[in-house]
Design an enzyme around this catalytic site. Structure first.
Site, mmCIF file in Angstrom:
data_model
loop_
_atom_site.group_PDB
_atom_site.id
_atom_site.type_symbol
_atom_site.label_atom_id
_atom_site.label_comp_id
_atom_site.label_asym_id
_atom_site.label_seq_id
_atom_site.Cartn_x
_atom_site.Cartn_y
_atom_site.Cartn_z
ATOM 1 N N ARG A 21 5.702 -45.732 119.655
ATOM 2 C CA ARG A 21 4.291 -45.512 119.315
ATOM 3 C C ARG A 21 3.408 -46.297 120.268
ATOM 4 N NH1 ARG A 21 2.284 -44.495 114.276
ATOM 5 N NH2 ARG A 21 4.155 -45.337 113.281
ATOM 6 N N GLU A 44 12.200 -41.726 117.533
ATOM 7 C CA GLU A 44 11.104 -41.159 116.758
ATOM 8 C C GLU A 44 9.818 -41.393 117.546
ATOM 9 O OE1 GLU A 44 8.337 -42.533 113.020
ATOM 10 O OE2 GLU A 44 10.458 -43.119 112.983
ATOM 11 N N LYS A 131 12.996 -43.397 104.196
ATOM 12 C CA LYS A 131 12.500 -44.548 104.940
ATOM 13 C C LYS A 131 11.765 -45.457 103.966
ATOM 14 C CE LYS A 131 8.585 -44.325 107.254
ATOM 15 N NZ LYS A 131 7.549 -44.071 108.287
ATOM 16 N N GLY A 161 8.484 -54.098 110.177
ATOM 17 C CA GLY A 161 8.732 -55.527 110.245
ATOM 18 C C GLY A 161 10.199 -55.896 110.391
ATOM 19 N N SER A 182 7.638 -52.164 116.970
ATOM 20 C CA SER A 182 7.253 -53.178 117.953
ATOM 21 C C SER A 182 8.282 -54.283 118.165
ATOM 22 C CB SER A 182 5.896 -53.784 117.578
ATOM 23 O OG SER A 182 5.924 -54.326 116.274
#
Length: 213
Positions: A21, A44, A131, A161, A182
């Site tokens: 993303r 994804e 998910k 997270g 991330s």
């Protein structure tokens, strides 16, 4: 009758779903290629990343087998994913119309859920796996362990997270896989730091190997 597609082989084997993303998408293809080369083979790519559908189509044309689209919130998003050749979609919520559209298009559906009721609802509606999002905020490993006690037949993918150091503990709860954004990607898509991305990808896969008998 509910139609349910089983999780793909690579989700079962690599046990990592890389969530790609970025608001710019500048180095999107390069980041995806780096992940695939490192062995993280389930990608994804989110709908709110510029150029997502085109990159998904290109990766599939190049031979990638488990590439999907995330942040799928509408039936139109499902159509875009299907047109790109995505093998799955990931939704942030339990959107039943979106899930039905994915099933009709022959794509696996991984909906996001935050409570036992939402998890059960998603599974009953035909989710491939659920998910659990945002896992870290919900209580992390302890939350997944507690939820799996009564819902041990539902495959879960904790997402949100999840750090590399957390992978082994999540998998030890019986989670099917983990979703990583991330903590895995860093700013690779925006900055082009592919070396750092490869290091993190290899470390994540090593954590899976150490946690898998």
């Amino acid at each position: 009758m509910v139609t349910r597609l089983e999780p793909g082989d690579r989700v079962r084997s690599t046990r990592i779903v890389a969530i790609v993303r970025d608001r710019t998408g500048v180095h999107l293809r390069a980041a995806c290629d780096t992940l695939l080369e490192a062995g993280v083979s389930v990608l994804e790519v989110t709908t709110n990343t510029p150029g997502a559908a085109g990159v998904v189509a290109d990766l599939i044309a190049a031979g990638a087998t488990e590439v999907g689209m995330g942040t799928v919130r509408t039936v139109e998003h499902v159509r875009q994913a299907a047109d790109a050749g995505a093998s799955f979609i990931v939704t942030p919520t339990v959107s039943l119309p979106v899930g039905l559209a994915a099933q009709e298009a022959g794509m696996r559906w991984y909906p996001g859920a935050a409570t036992p009721t939402e998890i059960e609802t998603a599974w009953t509606a035909g989710a491939t796996a659920v998910k659990v999002f945002p896992a870290g905020v919900l209580g992390g490993v302890r939350f997944i362990r507690e939820v799996r006690a009564p819902l041990d037949d539902i495959p879960l993918i904790p997402t949100g997270g999840v750090r590399i150091d957390d992978i082994a503990d999540y998998l030890a709860t019986g989670a099917l896989a983990v979703g990583m954004g991330s903590p895995l990607l860093g700013d690779a898509v925006a900055s082009g730091d592919l070396k750092g991305l490869r290091v993190r990808a290899e470390a994540a896969l090593a954590a899976v190997r150490e946690a898998t008998p």
